[in-house]
Design a protein around this motif. Sequence first.
Motif, mmCIF file in Angstrom:
data_model
loop_
_atom_site.group_PDB
_atom_site.id
_atom_site.type_symbol
_atom_site.label_atom_id
_atom_site.label_comp_id
_atom_site.label_asym_id
_atom_site.label_seq_id
_atom_site.Cartn_x
_atom_site.Cartn_y
_atom_site.Cartn_z
ATOM 1 N N PRO A 159 -32.757 50.586 -19.240
ATOM 2 C CA PRO A 159 -33.319 49.908 -18.125
ATOM 3 C C PRO A 159 -34.786 49.399 -18.529
ATOM 4 O O PRO A 159 -35.509 49.978 -19.392
ATOM 5 N N THR A 160 -35.087 48.377 -17.971
ATOM 6 C CA THR A 160 -36.576 47.689 -18.073
ATOM 7 C C THR A 160 -36.868 47.009 -16.754
ATOM 8 O O THR A 160 -36.056 46.934 -15.690
ATOM 9 N N SER A 161 -38.084 46.512 -16.712
ATOM 10 C CA SER A 161 -38.553 45.722 -15.392
ATOM 11 C C SER A 161 -39.144 44.517 -15.912
ATOM 12 O O SER A 161 -39.883 44.596 -17.121
ATOM 13 N N LEU A 162 -39.531 43.462 -15.217
ATOM 14 C CA LEU A 162 -40.382 42.475 -15.498
ATOM 15 C C LEU A 162 -41.776 42.980 -15.928
ATOM 16 O O LEU A 162 -42.268 42.696 -17.001
ATOM 17 N N ALA A 163 -42.295 43.945 -15.350
ATOM 18 C CA ALA A 163 -43.742 44.448 -15.566
ATOM 19 C C ALA A 163 -43.778 45.092 -16.712
ATOM 20 O O ALA A 163 -44.835 44.838 -17.702
ATOM 21 N N ASP A 164 -42.600 45.841 -16.895
ATOM 22 C CA ASP A 164 -42.634 46.697 -18.359
ATOM 23 C C ASP A 164 -42.356 45.519 -19.344
ATOM 24 O O ASP A 164 -42.779 45.991 -20.478
ATOM 25 N N GLU A 165 -41.911 44.382 -19.212
ATOM 26 C CA GLU A 165 -41.686 43.278 -20.319
ATOM 27 C C GLU A 165 -42.922 42.513 -20.269
ATOM 28 O O GLU A 165 -43.020 41.357 -20.893
ATOM 29 N N GLY A 166 -44.114 42.703 -19.723
ATOM 30 C CA GLY A 166 -45.420 41.657 -19.586
ATOM 31 C C GLY A 166 -45.695 40.876 -18.463
ATOM 32 O O GLY A 166 -46.614 40.415 -18.500
ATOM 33 N N ALA A 167 -44.731 40.767 -17.426
ATOM 34 C CA ALA A 167 -45.028 39.856 -16.297
ATOM 35 C C ALA A 167 -46.043 40.559 -15.453
ATOM 36 O O ALA A 167 -45.944 41.705 -15.191
ATOM 37 N N ALA A 169 -46.491 38.476 -12.253
ATOM 38 C CA ALA A 169 -46.393 37.734 -10.942
ATOM 39 C C ALA A 169 -46.257 38.765 -9.726
ATOM 40 O O ALA A 169 -45.421 40.112 -10.088
ATOM 41 N N ASP A 170 -46.585 38.534 -8.611
ATOM 42 C CA ASP A 170 -46.362 39.585 -7.566
ATOM 43 C C ASP A 170 -44.769 39.391 -7.147
ATOM 44 O O ASP A 170 -44.375 38.379 -7.021
ATOM 45 N N ARG A 171 -44.462 40.337 -6.490
ATOM 46 C CA ARG A 171 -43.116 40.443 -5.858
ATOM 47 C C ARG A 171 -42.703 39.415 -5.011
ATOM 48 O O ARG A 171 -41.636 39.022 -5.156
ATOM 49 N N ASN A 172 -43.613 38.952 -4.243
ATOM 50 C CA ASN A 172 -43.194 37.926 -3.145
ATOM 51 C C ASN A 172 -43.225 36.738 -3.802
ATOM 52 O O ASN A 172 -42.184 35.782 -3.465
ATOM 53 N N ALA A 173 -43.901 36.515 -4.727
ATOM 54 C CA ALA A 173 -43.852 35.063 -5.483
ATOM 55 C C ALA A 173 -42.538 35.031 -6.452
ATOM 56 O O ALA A 173 -41.949 33.846 -6.371
#
Length: 262
Positions: A159-167, A169-173
């Motif tokens: 598993p990974t996440s957008l944040a773990d891959e360097g993104a 942006a906030d969740r609402n956006a």
Amino acid sequence: MRAELVAPHGPYSALDVVPTTRSTNADLAKAAVAGAADRTVLLSEEQTAGQGRRGRTWSSPRGGLYLSVLFRPTDVPAQRLPWLNLLAGVALVRVARSLEVPAALKWPNDLLLGSAQRKGAGILSEITAGVAQAVVVGIGLNVAPLPSDVQPAPGGLEPTSLADEGATADRNAIAISLLRELGALEAKWRETGGDPFASGLHEEYQQHSATVGERVRVELAGGVQLHGTAQRIEADGTLVVRAQDGTDHGVSAGDVVHLRRA
């Protein structure tokens, strides 16, 4: 979010956000039976019993994006409805790439992120029983850094996440961007009667596919396994796998494990 996404300023008829629920898909399926409108959206901060394919649980910790959309594409032939699942994958790729995160799709329902192609999202589309042409499309997208105890997906996919891959942006956006992409893709697909070629969906999906051209193991119902090379996505959304004896097999459902590039 309503101001940007709900008619007349957006493509959706209704949008609700709840702090917690067992499953957004299950909630919208009930709402569909009760007469909920086409293009109704439900988001939850947390799911306590989120589901993946084959009834598996989907880990839904706070910080992720968990949403479902009810579509009623009454002018689309029933055999084309499975494309809603693949359509949602294309929307996810568009969003991830807009955040400068490399993204690809593992057929039929996984978003792969980063150079290591780890799983960042899952999709579950379900036809609502007893309701004509009603499909609930559920998306679970990992946004915030993942806790250390999140387990690998079936087949050992990490598993990974957008944040773990360097993104950043906030969740609402991200939610707004995803729902806009999903709405635009679904509208064009529906305008063509669900034709994946006329809508451009088939071409775009294949461009993003990490499965086509890959050596795969497909785990089918009843413990049956199919080994071969993924060839293409058919007009009905099925995956064609060429077995080791040279015969082609159309796969409409199954767990795909990538082995190595052919």
